[in-house]
Design a protein around this motif. Structure first.
Motif, PDB file in Angstrom:
ATOM      1  N   MET A   1      -6.339  -8.125 -58.375  1.00 52.69           N
ATOM      2  CA  MET A   1      -6.562  -9.066 -57.270  1.00 52.69           C
ATOM      3  C   MET A   1      -5.267  -9.745 -56.841  1.00 52.69           C
ATOM      4  O   MET A   1      -5.053  -9.986 -55.658  1.00 52.69           O
ATOM      5  CB  MET A   1      -7.600 -10.113 -57.658  1.00 52.69           C
ATOM      6  CG  MET A   1      -8.990  -9.584 -57.740  1.00 52.69           C
ATOM      7  SD  MET A   1     -10.103 -10.906 -58.235  1.00 52.69           S
ATOM      8  CE  MET A   1     -11.634 -10.283 -57.650  1.00 52.69           C
ATOM      9  N   GLU A   2      -4.397 -10.053 -57.814  1.00 56.26           N
ATOM     10  CA  GLU A   2      -3.117 -10.678 -57.477  1.00 56.26           C
ATOM     11  C   GLU A   2      -2.237  -9.724 -56.670  1.00 56.26           C
ATOM     12  O   GLU A   2      -1.487 -10.155 -55.795  1.00 56.26           O
ATOM     13  CB  GLU A   2      -2.375 -11.097 -58.747  1.00 56.26           C
ATOM     14  CG  GLU A   2      -2.959 -12.316 -59.420  1.00 56.26           C
ATOM     15  CD  GLU A   2      -2.256 -12.651 -60.720  1.00 56.26           C
ATOM     16  OE1 GLU A   2      -1.308 -11.940 -61.102  1.00 56.26           O
ATOM     17  OE2 GLU A   2      -2.664 -13.632 -61.348  1.00 56.26           O
ATOM     18  N   ASN A   3      -2.335  -8.430 -56.953  1.00 53.58           N
ATOM     19  CA  ASN A   3      -1.494  -7.442 -56.277  1.00 53.58           C
ATOM     20  C   ASN A   3      -2.086  -6.943 -54.961  1.00 53.58           C
ATOM     21  O   ASN A   3      -1.393  -6.266 -54.208  1.00 53.58           O
ATOM     22  CB  ASN A   3      -1.219  -6.254 -57.197  1.00 53.58           C
ATOM     23  CG  ASN A   3      -0.359  -6.643 -58.372  1.00 53.58           C
ATOM     24  OD1 ASN A   3       0.457  -7.556 -58.280  1.00 53.58           O
ATOM     25  ND2 ASN A   3      -0.550  -5.991 -59.492  1.00 53.58           N
ATOM     26  N   ASN A   4      -3.341  -7.238 -54.685  1.00 49.98           N
ATOM     27  CA  ASN A   4      -4.005  -6.785 -53.458  1.00 49.98           C
ATOM     28  C   ASN A   4      -4.588  -7.966 -52.694  1.00 49.98           C
ATOM     29  O   ASN A   4      -5.755  -7.949 -52.295  1.00 49.98           O
ATOM     30  CB  ASN A   4      -5.113  -5.778 -53.802  1.00 49.98           C
ATOM     31  CG  ASN A   4      -4.559  -4.515 -54.383  1.00 49.98           C
ATOM     32  OD1 ASN A   4      -3.732  -3.864 -53.760  1.00 49.98           O
ATOM     33  ND2 ASN A   4      -4.998  -4.172 -55.578  1.00 49.98           N
TER      34      ASN A   4
ATOM     35  N   GLN B   1      -7.754 -18.158 -52.086  1.00 45.43           N
ATOM     36  CA  GLN B   1      -6.385 -17.681 -51.885  1.00 45.43           C
ATOM     37  C   GLN B   1      -5.392 -18.530 -52.664  1.00 45.43           C
ATOM     38  O   GLN B   1      -4.439 -18.008 -53.242  1.00 45.43           O
ATOM     39  CB  GLN B   1      -6.040 -17.686 -50.402  1.00 45.43           C
ATOM     40  CG  GLN B   1      -6.733 -16.600 -49.629  1.00 45.43           C
ATOM     41  CD  GLN B   1      -6.480 -16.709 -48.137  1.00 45.43           C
ATOM     42  OE1 GLN B   1      -5.975 -17.719 -47.656  1.00 45.43           O
ATOM     43  NE2 GLN B   1      -6.831 -15.677 -47.409  1.00 45.43           N
ATOM     44  N   GLU B   2      -5.578 -19.837 -52.685  1.00 48.41           N
ATOM     45  CA  GLU B   2      -4.699 -20.716 -53.457  1.00 48.41           C
ATOM     46  C   GLU B   2      -4.797 -20.411 -54.945  1.00 48.41           C
ATOM     47  O   GLU B   2      -3.811 -20.457 -55.664  1.00 48.41           O
ATOM     48  CB  GLU B   2      -5.043 -22.190 -53.199  1.00 48.41           C
ATOM     49  CG  GLU B   2      -4.616 -22.698 -51.853  1.00 48.41           C
ATOM     50  CD  GLU B   2      -3.107 -22.672 -51.691  1.00 48.41           C
ATOM     51  OE1 GLU B   2      -2.383 -23.009 -52.644  1.00 48.41           O
ATOM     52  OE2 GLU B   2      -2.649 -22.285 -50.605  1.00 48.41           O
ATOM     53  N   PHE B   3      -6.008 -20.097 -55.391  1.00 43.32           N
ATOM     54  CA  PHE B   3      -6.205 -19.765 -56.801  1.00 43.32           C
ATOM     55  C   PHE B   3      -5.392 -18.537 -57.198  1.00 43.32           C
ATOM     56  O   PHE B   3      -4.770 -18.505 -58.252  1.00 43.32           O
ATOM     57  CB  PHE B   3      -7.695 -19.524 -57.076  1.00 43.32           C
ATOM     58  CG  PHE B   3      -7.986 -19.070 -58.475  1.00 43.32           C
ATOM     59  CD1 PHE B   3      -7.891 -19.948 -59.532  1.00 43.32           C
ATOM     60  CD2 PHE B   3      -8.353 -17.760 -58.731  1.00 43.32           C
ATOM     61  CE1 PHE B   3      -8.151 -19.538 -60.826  1.00 43.32           C
ATOM     62  CE2 PHE B   3      -8.623 -17.337 -60.019  1.00 43.32           C
ATOM     63  CZ  PHE B   3      -8.516 -18.237 -61.066  1.00 43.32           C
ATOM     64  N   PHE B   4      -5.366 -17.534 -56.342  1.00 43.81           N
ATOM     65  CA  PHE B   4      -4.620 -16.326 -56.665  1.00 43.81           C
ATOM     66  C   PHE B   4      -3.128 -16.451 -56.349  1.00 43.81           C
ATOM     67  O   PHE B   4      -2.338 -15.642 -56.804  1.00 43.81           O
ATOM     68  CB  PHE B   4      -5.209 -15.113 -55.953  1.00 43.81           C
ATOM     69  CG  PHE B   4      -6.517 -14.703 -56.553  1.00 43.81           C
ATOM     70  CD1 PHE B   4      -6.590 -14.240 -57.852  1.00 43.81           C
ATOM     71  CD2 PHE B   4      -7.694 -14.794 -55.829  1.00 43.81           C
ATOM     72  CE1 PHE B   4      -7.782 -13.874 -58.425  1.00 43.81           C
ATOM     73  CE2 PHE B   4      -8.897 -14.427 -56.391  1.00 43.81           C
ATOM     74  CZ  PHE B   4      -8.944 -13.976 -57.692  1.00 43.81           C
TER      75      PHE B   4
END
Length: 145
Positions: free
Chosen positions: A30-33, A59-62
């Motif tokens: 999820m962080e990379n996409n 989005q802020e979480f990731f």
């Protein structure tokens, strides 16, 4: 003395650490996409009943690069599983239950502290296995002459 309870708890704890690896891999993906994830959330906003503020919060979480990021959630459980296997080998045949107990307790407690409670169930299982290793003493054998 049989150490069935400790071995069983150690194996179940290791299985839960495998689930932590899967969660870490998902988090890393999820962080990379982020772009794909953002498009998916906006396209399915009505289906998931998400507001724009919910999407911004996700989005802020990731975007945060905390200690509980994806790579750490993959490396730490692998280390915990390896240490659990070492402790299980020490328990096999009742070779060194004290060392196995210390390994179980240290691994379980440190993992929960480092991940801020992320693997609390597996940590508790390792902790219980470690306490059992340290507290259960073999029954004294009586030698008859």
């Amino acid at each position: 003395m049989k150490r069935t309870a400790e071995i069983t708890l150690g194996i179940i704890g290791a299985v839960f650490y495998v689930f932590s690896i899967a969660f870490g891999a998902l988090r890393l993906w999820m962080e990379n996409n982020k772009g794909y994830l953002q498009d998916y959330m906006y396209n399915n906003q009505d289906e998931f009943q998400l507001t724009n503020s919910d999407i911004d919060m996700l989005q802020e979480f990731f975007n945060l690069n905390l200690a509980t990021g994806g790579p750490l959630l993959i490396i730490l459980p692998i280390l915990a599983i390896i240490l659990g296997i070492v402790a299980l080998v020490l328990l096999k045949g009742n070779k060194s239950p004290v060392a196995a107990g210390i390994i179980f307790i240290a691994t379980g407690v440190l993992y929960v502290i480092i991940t801020a409670g992320g693997g609390i169930l597996s940590g508790i299982l390792y902790l219980i296995a470690g306490i059992l290793c340290l507290t259960r003493k073999p029954k004294p054998t009586i030698i008859q002459e």
